[in-house]
Design a protein around this motif. Structure first.
Motif, PDB file in Angstrom:
ATOM      1  N   SER A 137       0.825  -1.209   0.000  1.00 13.06           N
ATOM      2  CA  SER A 137       0.000   0.000   0.000  1.00 13.06           C
ATOM      3  C   SER A 137       0.858   1.257   0.000  1.00 13.06           C
ATOM      4  N   GLN A 138       1.954   1.254   0.725  1.00 16.88           N
ATOM      5  CA  GLN A 138       2.808   2.439   0.792  1.00 16.88           C
ATOM      6  C   GLN A 138       3.449   2.722  -0.556  1.00 16.88           C
ATOM      7  N   LEU A 139       3.888   1.675  -1.246  1.00 13.42           N
ATOM      8  CA  LEU A 139       4.491   1.864  -2.563  1.00 13.42           C
ATOM      9  C   LEU A 139       3.465   2.372  -3.575  1.00 13.42           C
ATOM     10  N   LEU A 140       2.278   1.819  -3.546  1.00 13.17           N
ATOM     11  CA  LEU A 140       1.227   2.287  -4.451  1.00 13.17           C
ATOM     12  C   LEU A 140       0.802   3.706  -4.107  1.00 13.17           C
ATOM     13  N   LYS A 141       0.740   3.996  -2.822  1.00 14.10           N
ATOM     14  CA  LYS A 141       0.378   5.351  -2.387  1.00 14.10           C
ATOM     15  C   LYS A 141       1.388   6.360  -2.916  1.00 14.10           C
ATOM     16  N   GLU A 142       2.652   6.067  -2.772  1.00 15.69           N
ATOM     17  CA  GLU A 142       3.696   6.976  -3.260  1.00 15.69           C
ATOM     18  C   GLU A 142       3.600   7.150  -4.768  1.00 15.69           C
ATOM     19  N   TYR A 143       3.316   6.048  -5.461  1.00 12.19           N
ATOM     20  CA  TYR A 143       3.192   6.122  -6.918  1.00 12.19           C
ATOM     21  C   TYR A 143       2.025   7.020  -7.324  1.00 12.19           C
ATOM     22  N   LEU A 144       0.856   6.820  -6.734  1.00 12.97           N
ATOM     23  CA  LEU A 144      -0.323   7.609  -7.099  1.00 12.97           C
ATOM     24  C   LEU A 144      -0.149   9.078  -6.730  1.00 12.97           C
TER      25      LEU A 144
END
Length: 412
Positions: A101-108
């Motif tokens: 979730s943290q990696l996807l959050k940073e990406y978005l």
């Protein structure tokens, strides 16, 4: 300037919310069709051309057209709102495990708001993430599915995630996992968009209610009568819940008519087999009736003493409509003229899914020429729109539109 008012299916349409199909449609694959509730893959340039034709048809009749993605971008006006949205989206997308979730959050959040909303709708592919994040995510999610976040190709059916009823909103928990994130958009628009957030808009049911309900099953027949289909997508418990909430509020709704329809994909929602097109005229697909012309219908009204609702049963649709709408006669116009072949074909192609933009004026798909001609013979003005690609999603003009404001029916 209050932004929500729908007290009928046929009052002159003032404001409607649409979503123009985008890259999410191109991100459908044969392997994902069933999961994402499609039967085929539309051709994007053609479906966009058809949707633009639909939107311009409404504008040409003086209707204000709002777009869901634009409203969403305008709602996420600061970093805190964007982060809140992404956190909730990832939580509901089951992406809160093993650091993903943290990696996807940073990406978005690396995108500007417009592009971020576009990414969320179109889906996040594994190959699109930065190499470092992609390597980590492949290690913790080692499967062959190409997406970290699935696309949302059903979003152009704006009718279902939420429905305006009177001066309030039904913010819906959708039955299929592929569509549940869609009502999150409307939640943020209501809470944060300046057009809506300055008002205390009643929620007749909220998306955290555990039983499903969808807007295609919700038909506002008058300022006093709401019809709801008990269908493949809407549960009887949700119908009773919304009725209780309407009756105990300042809503003008006095009767909720629960109409049971066959629970199958062809009859997905009530509005795929029944719509209101004038004060006393309705389209209907004859196959929702049994061999004797009957069906299960329940009228919910405010209860007495300790009972929140009282429920009485009916079995004849025409008689029930005359009763609740206080009409001496009504006209049920059969999809495809009731012909065994034409009726089945045109219902599958949304021949019963009409969008009334004024009393006796409807928008329909041009391909349903038998149903369209019969409506004209019954005095209805029929405005046809293109549909070869739009229809592949199994929804018609009513499915593709969320009315936000209609004229009071008494003014027509």
């Amino acid at each position: 300037m209050y932004p929500i008012h729908v007290d009928s299916e046929i009052g002159r349409l003032q404001t409607v919310m649409l979503h123009r199909p985008g890259k999410e449609v191109e991100n459908l694959t044969p392997d994902s069709l069933s999961k994402l509730l499609f039967d085929d893959i539309p051709y994007l340039p053609a479906i966009q051309k058809e949707h633009d034709y639909f939107a311009n048809t409404l504008r040409n009749r003086g209707i204000e057209v709002l777009y869901l993605d634009t409203l969403m971008v305008e709602s996420l006006s600061d970093k805190e709102k964007r982060e809140t949205f992404v956190d909730q989206l990832l939580s509901e997308s089951k992406q809160m495990v093993n650091g993903s979730s943290q990696l996807l959050k940073e990406y978005l959040l690396s995108f500007d708001t417009k592009q971020m909303v576009s990414e969320v709708i179109s889906g996040v592919l594994k190959k699109d993430l930065p190499e470092q994040a992609k390597k980590h995510l492949y290690e913790i999610m080692a499967d062959h599915h190409p997406f970290y976040l699935d696309p949302m190709p059903n979003l152009y059916f704006t009718r279902d995630p939420a429905a305006a009823i009177g001066n309030g909103i039904s913010l819906n928990k959708m039955r299929e996992p592929a569509r549940r994130r869609e009502s999150l958009f409307m939640q943020f628009i209501l809470n944060y968009h300046p057009r809506f957030s300055q008002y205390s808009i009643p929620l007749w049911i909220n998306r955290d209610y555990p039983f499903p309900i969808e807007g295609g099953d919700e038909l506002v027949l008058s300022d006093k009568v709401l019809a709801i289909g008990v269908s493949e997508r809407t549960s009887a418990r949700a119908v009773e819940k919304i009725a209780v909430n309407l009756f105990k509020s300042n809503s003008t709704i006095e009767k909720v008519v629960a109409v049971e329809i066959p629970k199958c994909r062809a009859f997905m929602h009530l509005d795929t087999v029944f719509t209101m097109i004038d004060h006393d005229q309705f389209t209907i697909h004859p196959e929702i009736l049994d061999k004797d012309g009957n069906m299960n219908i329940f009228i919910l009204e405010k209860g007495e003493d300790d009972e929140p609702v009282s429920i009485t049963r009916r079995d004849n649709l025409a008689d029930t409509l005359k009763e609740v709408l206080e009409l001496p006669e009504i006209n049920l116009i059969p999809c495809g003229g009731g012909d065994e072949i034409a009726s089945a074909r045109e219902q599958w192609n949304d021949g019963s899914n009409t969008l009334a933009i004024a009393p006796g004026v409807v928008v329909t798909y041009e391909r349903n020429y038998v149903s369209n001609q019969i409506m004209r013979e019954n005095g209805i003005e029929v405005i046809e729109v293109l549909s070869s690609e739009l229809v592949r999603g199994r929804g018609g003009p009513r499915c593709m539109s969320m009315p936000l404001k209609r004229d009071l029916i008494s003014k027509n």
